[in-house]
Design an enzyme around this catalytic site. Structure first.
Site, PDB file in Angstrom:
ATOM      1  CG  LEU A  33      -1.885  -1.182   1.343  1.00  0.00           C
ATOM      2  CD1 LEU A  33      -2.757  -1.032   2.599  1.00  0.00           C
ATOM      3  CD2 LEU A  33      -2.759  -1.339   0.103  1.00  0.00           C
ATOM      4  CG  HIS A  37      -3.037   1.164  -2.535  1.00  0.00           C
ATOM      5  ND1 HIS A  37      -1.686   0.940  -2.605  1.00  0.00           N
ATOM      6  CD2 HIS A  37      -3.590   0.480  -3.566  1.00  0.00           C
ATOM      7  CE1 HIS A  37      -1.427   0.140  -3.630  1.00  0.00           C
ATOM      8  NE2 HIS A  37      -2.559  -0.144  -4.237  1.00  0.00           N
ATOM      9  N   GLY A 147      -8.566   3.627  -8.549  1.00  0.00           N
ATOM     10  CA  GLY A 147      -7.744   4.783  -8.914  1.00  0.00           C
ATOM     11  C   GLY A 147      -7.742   5.032 -10.417  1.00  0.00           C
ATOM     12  CE  LYS A 149      -0.134   3.875 -10.910  1.00  0.00           C
ATOM     13  NZ  LYS A 149       0.043   2.772 -11.859  1.00  0.00           N
TER      14      LYS A 149
END
Ligand code: PAF
Length: 281
Positions: A33, A37, A147, A149
């Protein structure tokens, strides 16, 4: 905070929370993490009564020559971080708990999984869609948090949720970056000092495209070329792809008119990093 290893125990935990009238947020992760996160977890805590994070390095989304064995694992460290971000339970099953002998059922989201990361990682999104749908079935969250990303992953999961009529809200959280611009990723830990420095070319090149778009550049080829030229100027960077597609349907576009994704995948040594920006017109 509880660490739960079996599906049966996870179901019991959720049933008790439901009985008490609580809403459930799920943050699926593979562990190691980082701040990205933790931002998902804090966002989940702000929106849901109970936050469950899964930590499961999912074997079905790794190709034969990928980093399944070397993927960073640190349950004890992750537990401390997750608890501080408001997580009430970590679901940490063994692979055999998720994929018992004779396992045979997979989710295949067609079309949008053939391009970008799906092209060089065949079967990756089949593994992602399968494990995420299993996690949804086990945890039955009201909302799940992902996320930006992994923008293609978000598109795949949103399509799966819509196509399979899953009663789950998907919340997307913007990319969390280091102070110098590098997008947070568990794989950043693989980078040498020189590669870490070289990897700044990703956010720098995307920033150039973003600035050009803000000044009125609409041609996808011109925006792509700006990014490619900048990345090629970095000797440690090896481009896998620089692409612009409409988002979230990932259709070919010549002009950036509606929402579009500019996504890059680049290797630095053996480490493959991805990054992206979304143009909202
Ligand atoms: O983004 C990830 O970490 C993984 O692909 C996910 C969503 C946890 C599924 O294994």
């Amino acid at each position: 905070m509880k660490i739960i290893e079996t599906v049966a125990e996870m179901r019991e935990f959720i049933a008790a929370k439901r009985q008490a009238g609580k809403t459930i947020g799920l943050v699926p992760t593979m562990g190691a993490l980082h701040e990205g996160h933790l931002t998902l977890m804090r966002t989940a805590k702000a929106k849901c009564d109970v936050v469950v994070a899964s930590i499961f390095v999912n074997p079905t989304q790794f190709g034969p020559n990928e980093d399944l064995d070397s993927y960073p694992r640190d349950l004890a460290g992750d537990a401390v971080k997750a608890e501080s971000a408001g997580v009430e339970a970590i679901f940490h099953p063994q692979p055999s708990e998720m994929y018992s002998a004779g396992y045979a059922t997979y989710i295949n989201v067609e079309g949008i999984t053939d391009k970008l990361c799906g092209k060089s990682r065949p079967g990756h999104f089949r593994g992602v869609a399968t494990v995420v749908s299993k996690l949804f079935n086990i945890v039955q969250p009201d909302t799940a948090f992902f996320g930006q990303k992994d923008a293609q992953q978000v598109a795949v999961i949103e399509r799966m949720v819509r196509d399979l009529n899953m009663a789950i809200q998907i919340e997307v959280v913007t990319i969390v970056r280091e102070a110098d611009g590098l997008a947070r990723s568990s794989r950043n830990t693989y980078l040498s000092k020189e590669e870490r420095e070289a990897a700044l070319v990703l956010s720098r090149s995307l920033r150039l495209a973003s600035e050009a778009a803000a000044k009125g550049e609409r041609k996808a080829a011109a925006l792509k070329s700006l990014v490619e030229t900048e990345i090629k100027g970095e000797s440690l960077a090896k481009i896998e792809y620089v692409e612009i597609y409409s988002y979230p349907d990932l259709a070919e576009i010549e002009e950036v008119k509606e929402t579009a994704l500019l996504a890059v995948a680049v290797r630095f040594g053996t480490t493959r990093l991805i990054d992206n920006i979304i143009f909202n017109n």
